[in-house]
Design a protein around this motif. Structure first.
Motif, PDB file in Angstrom:
ATOM      1  N   ARG A 174     -13.501  -4.935   6.712  1.00 20.05           N
ATOM      2  CA  ARG A 174     -13.915  -4.427   8.008  1.00 20.05           C
ATOM      3  C   ARG A 174     -15.425  -4.512   8.118  1.00 20.05           C
ATOM      4  O   ARG A 174     -16.153  -4.016   7.279  1.00 20.05           O
ATOM      5  CB  ARG A 174     -13.481  -2.968   8.165  1.00 20.05           C
ATOM      6  N   THR A 175     -15.891  -5.139   9.175  1.00 20.85           N
ATOM      7  CA  THR A 175     -17.328  -5.235   9.379  1.00 20.85           C
ATOM      8  C   THR A 175     -17.715  -4.678  10.738  1.00 20.85           C
ATOM      9  O   THR A 175     -18.852  -4.781  11.154  1.00 20.85           O
ATOM     10  CB  THR A 175     -17.789  -6.707   9.292  1.00 20.85           C
ATOM     11  N   ASP A 176     -16.730  -4.094  11.447  1.00 23.84           N
ATOM     12  CA  ASP A 176     -17.028  -3.579  12.764  1.00 23.84           C
ATOM     13  C   ASP A 176     -17.949  -2.375  12.660  1.00 23.84           C
ATOM     14  O   ASP A 176     -17.932  -1.632  11.718  1.00 23.84           O
ATOM     15  CB  ASP A 176     -15.753  -3.166  13.501  1.00 23.84           C
ATOM     16  N   LEU A 216      -3.723   4.306   4.618  1.00 22.82           N
ATOM     17  CA  LEU A 216      -4.708   4.552   3.574  1.00 22.82           C
ATOM     18  C   LEU A 216      -5.766   3.460   3.670  1.00 22.82           C
ATOM     19  O   LEU A 216      -5.444   2.288   3.895  1.00 22.82           O
ATOM     20  CB  LEU A 216      -4.057   4.548   2.193  1.00 22.82           C
ATOM     21  N   VAL A 217      -7.016   3.841   3.481  1.00 20.81           N
ATOM     22  CA  VAL A 217      -8.135   2.920   3.648  1.00 20.81           C
ATOM     23  C   VAL A 217      -8.949   2.858   2.363  1.00 20.81           C
ATOM     24  O   VAL A 217      -9.362   3.892   1.832  1.00 20.81           O
ATOM     25  CB  VAL A 217      -9.055   3.372   4.804  1.00 20.81           C
ATOM     26  N   PHE A 218      -9.155   1.652   1.846  1.00 21.13           N
ATOM     27  CA  PHE A 218     -10.068   1.482   0.714  1.00 21.13           C
ATOM     28  C   PHE A 218     -11.468   1.917   1.161  1.00 21.13           C
ATOM     29  O   PHE A 218     -12.048   1.333   2.083  1.00 21.13           O
ATOM     30  CB  PHE A 218     -10.144   0.014   0.294  1.00 21.13           C
ATOM     31  N   GLN A 219     -12.013   2.941   0.499  1.00 19.64           N
ATOM     32  CA  GLN A 219     -13.355   3.400   0.857  1.00 19.64           C
ATOM     33  C   GLN A 219     -14.388   3.124  -0.222  1.00 19.64           C
ATOM     34  O   GLN A 219     -15.586   3.066   0.073  1.00 19.64           O
ATOM     35  CB  GLN A 219     -13.331   4.896   1.169  1.00 19.64           C
ATOM     36  N   ALA A 220     -13.951   2.973  -1.462  1.00 21.30           N
ATOM     37  CA  ALA A 220     -14.876   2.631  -2.549  1.00 21.30           C
ATOM     38  C   ALA A 220     -14.075   1.979  -3.661  1.00 21.30           C
ATOM     39  O   ALA A 220     -12.944   2.372  -3.939  1.00 21.30           O
ATOM     40  CB  ALA A 220     -15.602   3.865  -3.065  1.00 21.30           C
ATOM     41  N   ARG A 277     -10.334  -2.199   3.872  1.00 21.36           N
ATOM     42  CA  ARG A 277      -8.981  -2.699   4.057  1.00 21.36           C
ATOM     43  C   ARG A 277      -7.994  -1.545   4.178  1.00 21.36           C
ATOM     44  O   ARG A 277      -8.127  -0.523   3.517  1.00 21.36           O
ATOM     45  CB  ARG A 277      -8.590  -3.591   2.888  1.00 21.36           C
ATOM     46  N   ARG A 278      -6.975  -1.708   5.025  1.00 22.68           N
ATOM     47  CA  ARG A 278      -5.992  -0.670   5.299  1.00 22.68           C
ATOM     48  C   ARG A 278      -4.590  -1.138   4.935  1.00 22.68           C
ATOM     49  O   ARG A 278      -4.294  -2.327   4.998  1.00 22.68           O
ATOM     50  CB  ARG A 278      -5.999  -0.309   6.790  1.00 22.68           C
ATOM     51  N   PHE A 279      -3.735  -0.160   4.613  1.00 21.06           N
ATOM     52  CA  PHE A 279      -2.315  -0.452   4.437  1.00 21.06           C
ATOM     53  C   PHE A 279      -1.527   0.811   4.757  1.00 21.06           C
ATOM     54  O   PHE A 279      -2.083   1.922   4.756  1.00 21.06           O
ATOM     55  CB  PHE A 279      -2.022  -0.975   3.029  1.00 21.06           C
ATOM     56  N   PRO A 280      -0.238   0.706   5.066  1.00 22.68           N
ATOM     57  CA  PRO A 280       0.568   1.873   5.451  1.00 22.68           C
ATOM     58  C   PRO A 280       0.511   2.981   4.407  1.00 22.68           C
ATOM     59  O   PRO A 280       0.575   2.730   3.205  1.00 22.68           O
ATOM     60  CB  PRO A 280       1.975   1.297   5.591  1.00 22.68           C
ATOM     61  N   ALA A 281       0.392   4.219   4.870  1.00 22.63           N
ATOM     62  CA  ALA A 281       0.189   5.353   3.968  1.00 22.63           C
ATOM     63  C   ALA A 281       1.371   5.611   3.042  1.00 22.63           C
ATOM     64  O   ALA A 281       1.201   6.238   1.995  1.00 22.63           O
ATOM     65  CB  ALA A 281      -0.120   6.607   4.779  1.00 22.63           C
ATOM     66  N   THR A 300      -4.494  -7.946  -3.104  1.00 21.92           N
ATOM     67  CA  THR A 300      -5.842  -7.486  -3.436  1.00 21.92           C
ATOM     68  C   THR A 300      -6.506  -8.363  -4.493  1.00 21.92           C
ATOM     69  O   THR A 300      -7.651  -8.119  -4.864  1.00 21.92           O
ATOM     70  CB  THR A 300      -5.817  -6.034  -3.969  1.00 21.92           C
ATOM     71  N   ALA A 301      -5.781  -9.375  -4.981  1.00 22.85           N
ATOM     72  CA  ALA A 301      -6.283 -10.322  -5.976  1.00 22.85           C
ATOM     73  C   ALA A 301      -6.392  -9.711  -7.361  1.00 22.85           C
ATOM     74  O   ALA A 301      -7.011 -10.289  -8.252  1.00 22.85           O
ATOM     75  CB  ALA A 301      -7.625 -10.929  -5.554  1.00 22.85           C
TER      76      ALA A 301
END
Length: 213
Positions: free
Chosen positions: A4-6, A62-66, A78-82, A116-117
């Motif tokens: 996300r770069t918004d 859920l959002v990757f924050q760190a 990046r987001r994915f269903p909780a 996620t590689a």
């Protein structure tokens, strides 16, 4: 995958912790705090990688924050269903979890991991809980065998996650706005002091973990 770069404007007061954290520049102290959390967790548990996901309740994601280690260059935002994967199970149940062999665990979402590689063989995860509210999940991927060898180590991770959640609540944008409003009326606590308190909470726990690990 594209991070996300918004740089969307600040969300409404009803937005969740994850939603308000979506624009990193809007809350650099929070980003720094969460990066410290994953860096310390990765070091303490001898893990290949560590991640913090925050729960966006409105979107049920859920959002990757760190991220520390594998994926840190592109996963943040990046987001994915909780309800998906082990992180989703921990966020839903509010219980910590350790898995020594992910290939044999039905809760493990391999397709999500592959996207996620980095596909771990084992992991530990604990919910970020503050005031009975689940804020997100802390994961450590492929921790050392010694770190995942018993209940004590999982309890340590859960304790670290609770302390991280407490620190996170101290410096959430909602608290920042409240502090600014109180300061404007002459009854506020400086936000700098709140940030310092949050960092002290994490620093104290890091010393405790290193002293007993």
């Amino acid at each position: 995958m594209t991070p996300r770069t918004d740089s969307a404007p600040s969300p409404s007061p009803t937005a969740t912790a994850a939603a308000t954290a979506a624009a990193p520049d809007a809350d650099a102290p929070r980003s720094e705090l969460l990066q410290s959390v994953v860096d310390v967790a990765r070091a303490i548990f001898g893990a290949e990688a560590s991640s913090v996901f925050l729960l966006d309740e409105e979107a049920d994601e859920l959002v990757f924050q760190a991220v520390s280690g594998q994926g840190e260059e592109f996963l943040v935002g990046r987001r994915f269903p909780a309800g998906r994967g082990i992180a989703g199970w921990v966020a839903t149940s509010g219980e910590p979890m350790v898995v020594d062999d992910l290939s044999a665990d039905p809760a493990f979402d391999r397709s999500l991991a592959e996207s996620t590689a980095y596909v771990p063989n084992s992991l530990m995860a604990a919910p970020l809980i503050s005031d009975s509210r689940i804020l997100g999940v802390l994961e450590v991927l492929d921790p050392s065998p010694q770190a995942r060898s018993g209940v004590r180590e999982l309890d340590l991770l859960a304790m670290f996650a609770r302390q991280a959640a407490a620190a996170l609540r101290v410096i959430t944008p909602e608290r920042v706005r409240e502090a600014e409003q109180r300061a404007a009326s002459g009854a506020g606590v400086l936000e700098g002091a709140r940030r310092e308190d949050a960092l002290k909470l994490l620093g104290s726990l890091e010393r405790l973990l290193r002293g007993t690990g």
